[in-house]
Design a protein around this motif. Structure first.
Motif, mmCIF file in Angstrom:
data_model
loop_
_atom_site.group_PDB
_atom_site.id
_atom_site.type_symbol
_atom_site.label_atom_id
_atom_site.label_comp_id
_atom_site.label_asym_id
_atom_site.label_seq_id
_atom_site.Cartn_x
_atom_site.Cartn_y
_atom_site.Cartn_z
ATOM 1 N N UNK A 155 0.680 -1.248 -0.010
ATOM 2 C CA UNK A 155 0.105 -0.042 0.014
ATOM 3 C C UNK A 155 1.002 1.444 -0.061
ATOM 4 N N UNK A 156 1.998 1.284 0.877
ATOM 5 C CA UNK A 156 2.806 2.618 0.878
ATOM 6 C C UNK A 156 3.438 2.954 -0.471
ATOM 7 N N UNK A 157 3.710 1.545 -1.393
ATOM 8 C CA UNK A 157 4.495 1.924 -2.451
ATOM 9 C C UNK A 157 3.482 2.410 -3.470
ATOM 10 N N UNK A 158 2.267 1.819 -3.430
ATOM 11 C CA UNK A 158 1.104 2.441 -4.377
ATOM 12 C C UNK A 158 0.817 3.682 -4.153
ATOM 13 N N UNK A 159 0.690 4.126 -2.850
ATOM 14 C CA UNK A 159 0.229 5.556 -2.509
ATOM 15 C C UNK A 159 1.358 6.424 -2.958
ATOM 16 N N UNK A 160 2.575 5.941 -2.788
ATOM 17 C CA UNK A 160 3.637 6.858 -3.425
ATOM 18 C C UNK A 160 3.769 7.261 -4.736
ATOM 19 N N UNK A 161 3.395 6.020 -5.335
ATOM 20 C CA UNK A 161 3.387 6.132 -7.074
ATOM 21 C C UNK A 161 2.015 7.296 -7.260
ATOM 22 N N UNK A 162 1.062 7.384 -6.697
ATOM 23 C CA UNK A 162 -0.288 7.946 -6.710
ATOM 24 C C UNK A 162 0.307 9.372 -6.533
ATOM 25 N N UNK A 163 0.891 9.503 -5.669
ATOM 26 C CA UNK A 163 1.378 11.103 -5.023
ATOM 27 C C UNK A 163 2.231 11.618 -6.182
ATOM 28 N N UNK A 164 3.185 10.704 -6.857
ATOM 29 C CA UNK A 164 4.068 11.074 -7.895
ATOM 30 C C UNK A 164 3.227 11.456 -9.138
ATOM 31 N N UNK A 165 2.040 10.739 -9.607
ATOM 32 C CA UNK A 165 1.044 11.042 -10.450
ATOM 33 C C UNK A 165 0.323 12.582 -10.351
ATOM 34 N N UNK A 166 -0.030 12.603 -8.733
ATOM 35 C CA UNK A 166 -0.736 13.800 -8.780
ATOM 36 C C UNK A 166 0.108 15.001 -8.628
ATOM 37 N N UNK A 167 1.387 15.042 -8.497
ATOM 38 C CA UNK A 167 2.371 15.890 -8.430
ATOM 39 C C UNK A 167 3.002 16.222 -9.740
ATOM 40 N N UNK A 168 2.473 15.553 -10.672
ATOM 41 C CA UNK A 168 3.031 15.602 -12.022
ATOM 42 C C UNK A 168 4.412 15.478 -12.344
ATOM 43 N N UNK A 169 4.901 14.475 -11.492
ATOM 44 C CA UNK A 169 6.550 14.209 -11.747
ATOM 45 C C UNK A 169 6.546 13.374 -12.979
ATOM 46 N N UNK A 170 7.753 13.679 -13.761
ATOM 47 C CA UNK A 170 8.376 13.232 -14.826
ATOM 48 C C UNK A 170 9.504 12.448 -14.647
ATOM 49 N N UNK A 171 9.914 11.320 -15.372
ATOM 50 C CA UNK A 171 11.193 10.425 -15.247
ATOM 51 C C UNK A 171 11.942 10.612 -16.647
ATOM 52 N N UNK A 172 13.013 11.138 -16.555
ATOM 53 C CA UNK A 172 13.951 11.138 -17.775
ATOM 54 C C UNK A 172 15.174 10.388 -17.950
ATOM 55 N N UNK A 173 15.576 9.538 -18.928
ATOM 56 C CA UNK A 173 16.847 9.099 -18.897
ATOM 57 C C UNK A 173 17.705 10.036 -19.337
ATOM 58 N N UNK A 174 19.102 10.131 -18.677
ATOM 59 C CA UNK A 174 20.034 11.469 -19.185
ATOM 60 C C UNK A 174 21.444 10.673 -19.363
#
Length: 325
Positions: A157-176
């Motif tokens: 549940x904690x990892x799922x909720x963390x992922x949802x917070x990332x979506x809500x905060x409009x985070x993006x991941x980029x390889x660099x």
């Protein structure tokens, strides 16, 4: 027992070393000389090559400190590297030959850091723990790696909720290919504030290694708008994605940045790998476990595998005689 001979590695043997390492019982690039030699100014190389007549049969990536040889202190893991087809009896004979060679050359101890099984070819023998038992080796340290077999991944549940917070905060991941912002803005400050240490690799070193292994060393950063808030450095091998560094800023829990990042890595980037290795959660040379860090990793269904660190008296090579009845 078979007759083997031991030669100390020299740069003229680089191509032979690398060709063997690429076709051996292990699946990493850390034993290639372009990786091993990036910090050659800090270690006295004492790597060994073991032959049967003129055929190369095994390698020992190693460095020397006084009358001790280490399976290389500059590498995360080590030990004997050999052909996947090698039988147990041949492996025993090779280790005995190495110990006898070291003893004859004034080396009193061999210190081996075990290669975790996830980096081994499935078809290879791995009798190290038994041989250390027979050699009366001292177990000096034991670490636990949190490793996820990806076909069993799931999220608490904690990892799922963390992922949802990332979506809500409009985070993006980029390889660099740029390591500078992660090193200077996230990783170095975090390690300094929490542990008063620096990364094992300097920024210049990781940039050099990236240039040598562009497809094996990968950097993924998390951004809030255009500001970096977290990241991870992945060492990728045939079957394993290994997190060499994972770090986030002070808002990582509020933002869900590390959960968001690893959901992306596990579901999209490395979904076809056999394992994702989050690395160790040990501190104080294996004596303690960072409870919160291990809990976070196990929230992705990672489970513990062990890595032993053994000290062997080279004069005990005779204890490997007459094992078979």
């Amino acid at each position: 027992m078979q007759n083997f001979k031991v030669l100390q590695y020299k740069p003229s043997l680089k191509n032979e070393w690398n060709a063997f390492a690429l076709d051996s019982n292990q699946q990493t690039f850390l034993f290639l000389r372009d990786f091993m030699d990036y910090h050659s100014d800090r270690f006295q190389d004492f790597s060994l090559m073991i032959y049967e007549e003129d055929e190369l049969m095994a390698l020992l990536p190693a460095n020397r400190v006084g009358d001790a040889v280490y399976s290389h202190q500059g590498l995360t893991y080590g030990g004997l590297i050999y052909k996947s087809s090698l039988k147990s009896q041949e492996t025993i004979s090779i280790l005995k030959t190495v110990l006898e060679f070291l003893d004859e050359n004034g080396i009193k101890t061999l210190l081996i850091k075990e290669l975790p099984f996830v980096f081994l070819d499935n078809q290879s023998n791995n009798p190290l723990a038994y041989l250390c038992f027979k050699l009366k080796a001292q177990l000096q340290r034991m670490d636990m790696h949190s490793t996820l077999e990806l076909k069993f991944k799931s999220y608490n549940r904690s990892r799922k909720n963390g992922y949802k917070r990332g979506l809500k905060n409009n985070l993006t991941v980029r390889e660099t290919d740029d390591f500078e912002s992660f090193w200077n803005e996230i990783l170095i400050p975090n390690l300094d504030n929490k542990h008063d240490v620096k990364p094992v690799h300097s920024l210049e070193e990781v940039q050099l290694l990236k240039s040598r292994f562009p497809n094996k060393i990968r950097q993924f950063n998390v951004y809030l708008k255009d500001k970096i808030v977290a990241g991870t450095t992945i060492f990728e091998t045939k079957h394993v994605a290994h997190s060499q560094y994972i770090s986030g800023n002070a808002d990582k829990n509020t933002l869900g940045s590390l959960d968001f990042l690893h959901h992306y890595l596990l579901e999209d980037v490395f979904a076809d790998k056999r394992y994702f290795n989050f690395g160790i959660s040990n501190e104080d040379n294996g004596q303690h476990i960072n409870e919160g860090l291990q809990y976070w990793k196990e929230g992705f269904s990672a489970r513990s595998i062990t890595q032993g660190f053994y000290k062997i008296d080279t004069a005990n090579y005779k204890l490997l005689e007459n094992l078979y009845v």
